[in-house]
Design an enzyme around this catalytic site. Sequence first.
Site, short mmCIF file in Angstrom:
data_model
loop_
_atom_site.label_atom_id
_atom_site.label_comp_id
_atom_site.label_asym_id
_atom_site.label_seq_id
_atom_site.Cartn_x
_atom_site.Cartn_y
_atom_site.Cartn_z
N TYR A 66 0.42 -1.08 -0.02
CA TYR A 66 0.38 -0.08 -0.05
C TYR A 66 0.81 1.07 -0.05
CZ TYR A 66 -2.59 4.15 1.60
OH TYR A 66 -3.67 4.90 1.44
N PHE A 112 15.13 19.05 -1.10
CA PHE A 112 13.45 19.12 -1.18
C PHE A 112 13.25 18.18 -0.85
CE2 PHE A 112 9.87 17.67 -3.13
CZ PHE A 112 9.92 16.54 -3.90
#
Length: 315
Positions: free
Chosen positions: A149, A266
């Site tokens: 998932y 980032f």
Amino acid sequence: KIIKCDRSTQTRCYEFLNMTSRSFAAVIQNLDVELRDVICLFYLILRGVDTIEDDMTIPIEKKDPLLRDFYKILRVEGWRFEENGDQERDRQLMLEFYVVIDEFLRLKEKYQNILTNMCKRVANGMADCATHAAHNADGLITLEDFDKYCHYVAGLPGIGLTQLFIASGLETELTEKDEALANSMGLFLQKVNITRDYLEDVSHGRWYWPKAIWSQYTSDLSALPNPGNEMAALNCLSAILLNALQHVTQNLTYMSRLHNQSVFEFCAIPQVMAIATLTLMFRNIDVYRKVVKIRKGQALSVSILKLRDNAYRLD
Ligand SMILES: O=C(O)CO[C@@H](C(=O)O)[C@@H](OCCCCCc1ccc2ccccc2c1)C(=O)NCCCCCc1ccc2ccccc2c1
Ligand SMILES: [Mg+2]
Ligand SMILES: [Mg+2]
């Protein structure tokens, strides 16, 4: 050919970025110009997909095809989504999604292809899991289900981001071979999020903690906050945090391969924020009472970036 010079749709996209993301807006806007717009749009597209996934008022018969066809919507000019039932924060983004589509269609083709392909894989994975969860009240069962998932919702975005870093020419040491490391970067962030959002998710009927872990401490995941269950709750929390922690060493390896300063920040700042969140949650019963949060994500990212600028000035 009339070149549209009004960049109002671009401005509107950055307004949506700052509206929908506490922790990513600052580090995305800090990226080099070559990556800034495409990663902003990658975020807004997947935020749109996720808003549909998260919305428990959409019946699975409607949600499944909507997710699987979402990548086609990226080329449907004027498209918007009005049925958002329980997703207040992202509602305006969905009502004006055509702004994201307009900007997506202005991207270089190599970036459009990466975003389209990743959107298709993420949304299909979400649809697979949503359909499975609709027939399985306990949600995710095995540790493999958990990693699968998280691979769909966060690992694949990480793999897509790595493809963008390479395609931009800004990161030459990274290769497609690093998919397992890029996947791990996303899994860590997602597992810390899933642990932190226990109460909000369980109260909305979203069960993301794997049964293979919680069933060692309770027969019912939603009973952990009940008085008298404190020891079981804290030990279950430790077990799931340990599962998340396993990804940190691979993440350090991934980040050691980055050379562009803005790409490094980032990647590194969300990791640092996730480690701070994990530390705050360790044996902290408040996880079962509210959503424990470190200082506002945006403020933290901005203050880290300010630290960097000041450090340069000192040099
Ligand atoms: O609803 C919410 O507010 C939270 O939703 C969570 C959920 O529903 O599980 C959940 O939704 C996941 C699906 C949609 C968003 C995916 C995403 C996230 C950040 C991005 C950053 C830049 C570009 C694209 C991005 C795409 C969520 O936002 N989880 C936060 C962790 C996602 C990590 C993805 C990610 C981000 C930055 C990375 C940098 C480097 C390598 C891998 C990375 C991997
Ligand atoms: Mg989601
Ligand atoms: Mg979400």
